[in-house]
Design an enzyme around this catalytic site. Structure first.
Site, PDB file in Angstrom:
ATOM      1  N   ASP A 129       1.112  -1.374   0.455  1.00  0.00           N
ATOM      2  CA  ASP A 129       0.711   0.202  -0.010  1.00  0.00           C
ATOM      3  C   ASP A 129       1.049   1.470  -0.203  1.00  0.00           C
ATOM      4  O   ASP A 129       0.365   2.767  -0.827  1.00  0.00           O
ATOM      5  CB  ASP A 129      -1.196   0.453   1.359  1.00  0.00           C
ATOM      6  N   GLU A 166      -8.082   7.811  -0.280  1.00  0.00           N
ATOM      7  CA  GLU A 166      -6.747   6.838  -0.790  1.00  0.00           C
ATOM      8  C   GLU A 166      -5.357   6.673  -0.438  1.00  0.00           C
ATOM      9  O   GLU A 166      -4.739   5.763   0.219  1.00  0.00           O
ATOM     10  CB  GLU A 166      -6.967   6.590  -2.377  1.00  0.00           C
ATOM     11  N   ASN A 185      -3.782   4.584   1.697  1.00  0.00           N
ATOM     12  CA  ASN A 185      -2.794   3.502   2.254  1.00  0.00           C
ATOM     13  C   ASN A 185      -1.677   3.673   2.922  1.00  0.00           C
ATOM     14  O   ASN A 185      -0.442   2.732   2.883  1.00  0.00           O
ATOM     15  CB  ASN A 185      -2.340   4.143   0.508  1.00  0.00           C
ATOM     16  N   ASP A 217      -5.899  -1.720   2.276  1.00  0.00           N
ATOM     17  CA  ASP A 217      -6.888  -0.479   1.624  1.00  0.00           C
ATOM     18  C   ASP A 217      -8.030  -1.431   0.734  1.00  0.00           C
ATOM     19  O   ASP A 217      -8.013  -2.053   0.055  1.00  0.00           O
ATOM     20  CB  ASP A 217      -6.721   0.253   1.406  1.00  0.00           C
ATOM     21  N   SER A 255      -9.323  -0.117  -2.867  1.00  0.00           N
ATOM     22  CA  SER A 255      -9.962   1.239  -2.976  1.00  0.00           C
ATOM     23  C   SER A 255      -9.937   0.204  -5.096  1.00  0.00           C
ATOM     24  O   SER A 255     -11.191  -0.596  -4.568  1.00  0.00           O
ATOM     25  CB  SER A 255      -8.640   1.984  -3.524  1.00  0.00           C
ATOM     26  N   CYS A 304      27.480  -6.429  -8.662  1.00  0.00           N
ATOM     27  CA  CYS A 304      26.713  -6.380  -9.805  1.00  0.00           C
ATOM     28  C   CYS A 304      28.106  -5.967 -10.501  1.00  0.00           C
ATOM     29  O   CYS A 304      28.428  -6.281 -11.184  1.00  0.00           O
ATOM     30  CB  CYS A 304      25.682  -4.703  -9.366  1.00  0.00           C
ATOM     31  N   HIS A 320      23.266  -8.316  -4.485  1.00  0.00           N
ATOM     32  CA  HIS A 320      23.286  -7.482  -3.975  1.00  0.00           C
ATOM     33  C   HIS A 320      23.158  -7.577  -2.180  1.00  0.00           C
ATOM     34  O   HIS A 320      22.434  -7.639  -1.555  1.00  0.00           O
ATOM     35  CB  HIS A 320      22.674  -6.027  -3.930  1.00  0.00           C
ATOM     36  N   GLU A 351      25.340  -7.008   0.109  1.00  0.00           N
ATOM     37  CA  GLU A 351      25.326  -5.105   1.004  1.00  0.00           C
ATOM     38  C   GLU A 351      23.948  -4.500   1.290  1.00  0.00           C
ATOM     39  O   GLU A 351      23.569  -4.005   2.098  1.00  0.00           O
ATOM     40  CB  GLU A 351      26.304  -5.003  -0.015  1.00  0.00           C
TER      41      GLU A 351
END
Length: 741
Positions: free
Chosen positions: A130, A169, A173, A334, A336, A585, A698, A700
């Site tokens: 959300d 909304e 959220n 929520d 919506s 990476c 990754h 880290e």
């Protein structure tokens, strides 16, 4: 990107040195004069631009808008309860309701290592969040939460209601993050998208929308300090025809978070006796106007829901905030686009087991279609039965309406009953319906049939975890002092190039492991300011060095190969026997390009574009096989989750697998579990002696439990670190032993 700075004259040389080190062109373009004139002067003394300051910042002309109100009415949808399942399948495929995986899997959702809540949730990592939450730093608990809201269909029928629903909304959220000062923490940004002056009545509608938003926010006691206007939302064609966009406002909400670890997830918790509750925020009758249901039937509808009492909305928001802060909500989502039934289904989608039994008899509305598809602002929460009385007390003390909906069940369906009739919705079938729109859009951006593979495999590849039995998840297990201020004498450097973006999370992981960390740029190495002679560990970080213009890490590798001082520093470092290196990476691509992992091989491994030929971002599962490496050797047999974010991450290896020291593999051979199509599902390789390691994922960005897209539920509240931290500690301990000798 450019930045203008006004600095004191004596600081110019200091700033220039920083700019040169970062390869950021810097120009001194002028000076302040104090004569209240703003001028550009050419070398020949001519001033083509010379204005008095008051001419530039005088009073701007007022804009007058003249319009008349035009009444427009839209037909309400007609429906029959017997077609309930058909209605649901149509609603779930609308772009506003359907899965957004085609969007979320191609953006870096973990960059900086400070992302505490991104789009994807659960063991299937589906985009259901959300709100988004970013930590302020790696050490504390505070953060910033953001969310969005918009209601374009409702705004067509009622611009005032559309504005209020957009704000509502955004707030329903945002409510799942524990805000430091409740609603007082919240600020909004309003982006108005309106076809002004294009059609009679549109300016009047805009006025109503803006006034309604202003009045609602004042009543809620929240501010809107910023925004943007796009008031020419009209497309004209050569034949004279035109199409106008539906007037709407996109509301962005943000606020300070008191504890990033308390953010509530929408994923249903199956293994605890609990109850699901509906909490109404609208104080309005259930209405279908402006809903996804109406849109699926080709209608807009006049009867649009709204928030009838702003004070009640505020009370409901603050009551839920109290529940969040006290840890009383197991899961929450929520209501919506798509209505209550979509909310309930989405709470089950990211799991591979479990469902719900829902009874709607306590809801006063008798029309089941309205109950399931109305988009009145509200939420659904899951509460442990042991906390049920406390939750009820908090809600009743706040005067907030709530209804018990039902309970989780072991069966993989949602059973909905009303007035003695029961309706069954298969969760896995409906999830594929919900996902199908994402698949159709993904086909337009993925190569080699990867969109189809993703659609077929996403539900077959849940995340799996297997930690070593002796892993406690505590700093103390590895002698980590997160507040260390004294140097350890064990030095590591983070090497970065222009375009790197992962240096801070790498530095923090090394610092936690006990290293003294130094920042090194390529200009430091090229100029000879840095020689690496006093360093035992080198790390090359992720990012997009040189914007990947020549291909990933190709330019970075050239920086080493074609600059004598940088090459000499690198060669001397790798000639020593007391050194370690790690490339992640972009850094992995660099190490492979330079041949630092398998220099003994005649045929070199390469890093190629992902099979999908697009950037892939996901929280993937990897397994650490039995291996002979300094960093990962002790983790053999572990299954751990880790972030992946790359476009050219495919290990293309010319020899059989047994010729390589494979230290990490993706849990699944098929895409998307293997996000790049690497040979042998390789995620990381080490040199033959285990000292030098290149990996695409990754770790880290995955050393703290809150950084992870998913983490074992029985450990999420107790672990201080993840198993990845052991790898960095292993590196420090190995160097310590070498230094003793």
């Amino acid at each position: 990107e450019r930045m203008g700075l006004l600095i004191q004259e004596e600081a110019i040389e200091h700033v220039r040195k920083i700019a040169e080190r970062e390869r950021a062109p810097m120009y001194v373009v002028g000076e302040t004069t104090g004569d209240h004139r703003f001028a550009f002067q050419q070398a020949d003394g001519i001033r083509p631009f010379d204005l008095a300051v008051e001419q530039m910042f005088g009073s701007s002309p007022k804009t007058y808008m003249v319009d008349k109100t035009v009444e427009r009415h839209y037909e309400m949808p007609k429906y029959e309860l017997s077609q309930l399942h058909e209605y649901l399948t149509n609603v779930l495929q609308l772009e506003a309701v359907a899965c957004k995986d085609w969007l979320t899997n191609k953006v870096d959702r973990s960059v900086t290592g400070r992302v505490a809540r991104q789009q994807c949730q659960g063991e299937l990592q589906l985009p259901l969040s959300d709100c988004g939450v970013v930590a302020l730093d790696y050490r504390g608990e505070k953060g910033i939460a953001t969310s969005l809201g918009h209601a374009p269909q409702a705004a067509l029928a009622d611009p005032a209601a559309g504005s209020i629903l957009s704000v509502s909304e955004a707030l329903t959220n945002l409510v799942w993050a524990p805000l430091a000062e409740g609603l007082d923490s919240v600020s909004l940004s309003a982006n108005w998208m309106w076809p002004c002056r294009s059609q009679e009545g549109e300016d009047a509608r805009l006025y109503k929308a803006v006034k309604a938003l202003s009045d609602f926010c004042c009543a809620l006691q929240i501010n809107v300090p910023t925004g943007k206007d796009s008031l020419s939302m009209t497309q004209k064609y050569p034949d004279g025809s035109k199409v106008i966009a539906p007037g709407t406002v996109i509301v962005s909400a943000g606020g300070e978070v008191s504890d990033i670890k308390k953010v509530v997830s929408p994923v249903l918790v199956n293994n605890e006796k609990s109850t699901l509750y509906h909490i109404d925020f609208s104080f309005d009758n259930l209405k279908l106007g402006g809903s996804a249901f109406a849109q699926s039937l080709g209608k807009v509808g006049d009867d649009v829901p709204c928030v009838q009492d702003a004070e009640y909305f505020r009370d409901a928001f603050l009551a839920v905030q109290e529940l969040v802060n006290k840890g009383l909500i197991l899961a929450g989502h929520d209501i919506s686009a798509g209505g209550l039934i979509t909310t309930l289904l989405e709470m089950c989608f990211a799991n591979v087991e479990g469902g719900m039994e829902i009874n709607l008899d306590k809801i006063k509305e008798q029309d089941l279609i309205k109950i399931l598809f109305a988009e009145n602002p509200g939420i659904v929460i899951q509460v442990s039965d042991k906390h049920r009385d406390e939750v009820k007390r908090i809600m009743e003390d706040a005067g907030v309406g709530y209804v018990a909906l039902g309970k989780p069940t072991d069966e993989r369906h949602i059973l909905v009953s009303k007035n003695g009739a029961t309706y069954q919705f298969g969760i896995d079938y409906m999830r594929d319906v919900w996902y199908s729109t994402s698949y159709l859009l993904d086909r337009k951006q993925s190569m080699n049939g990867c969109a189809k593979k993703r659609f077929e495999n996403y539900k077959m590849q849940p995340l799996e975890f297997a930690f070593k039995p002796d892993f406690t998840g505590k700093f103390s297990q590895f002698g980590i002092d997160p507040n260390r201020r004294t140097p350890s004498g064990i030095r590591a450097v983070v090497i970065r190039e222009k375009g790197s973006n992962s240096e801070r999370e790498m530095a923090y992981a090394l610092y936690l492991a006990g290293f003294d960390v130094r920042d090194v740029t390529m200009t430091d190495l090229i100029s000879g300011r840095e020689t690496l002679e006093d360093v035992n560990m080198v790390t090359y970080v992720g990012g997009f060095s040189n914007s990947d213009v020549l291909g990933s890490a190709k330019g970075w590798a050239g920086g080493f190969l074609y600059n004598p001082k940088a090459k000499e520093a690198l060669d001397k470092f790798y000639a020593r026997k007391d050194t370690l290196s790690l490339g992640i990476c972009n850094g992995c691509q660099l190490m492979m390009e330079l041949g630092l992992i398998n220099p003994e091989h005649k045929k070199k491994g390469k890093m190629l574009h992902n099979d999908s030929h697009k950037f892939e971002s996901e929280f993937a599962g990897v397994v650490i096989p039995a291996n002979r490496s300094v960093m990962f050797g002790s983790l053999s047999g572990s299954k751990i989750g880790v972030w992946v974010a790359h476009g050219e991450g495919k290990f293309s290896l010319p020899y059989d697998e047994d010729r390589y020291n494979v230290v990490a593999k993706f849990n699944y051979d098929e895409y998307p579990g293997n996000p790049n199509g690497s040979d042998y599902s390789v995620a990381a390789l080490a040199s033959a002696d285990g000292r030098h390691l290149a990996m695409m994922p990754h770790p880290e960005r995955s050393i703290l439990p809150w950084q992870n897209g998913c983490y074992p539920a029985d450990r999420i509240n107790s672990d201080q670190i993840t198993p990845w931290m052991e790898a960095f500690v292993n590196a420090r301990k190995w160097i310590e032993e070498k230094m003793k000798k």
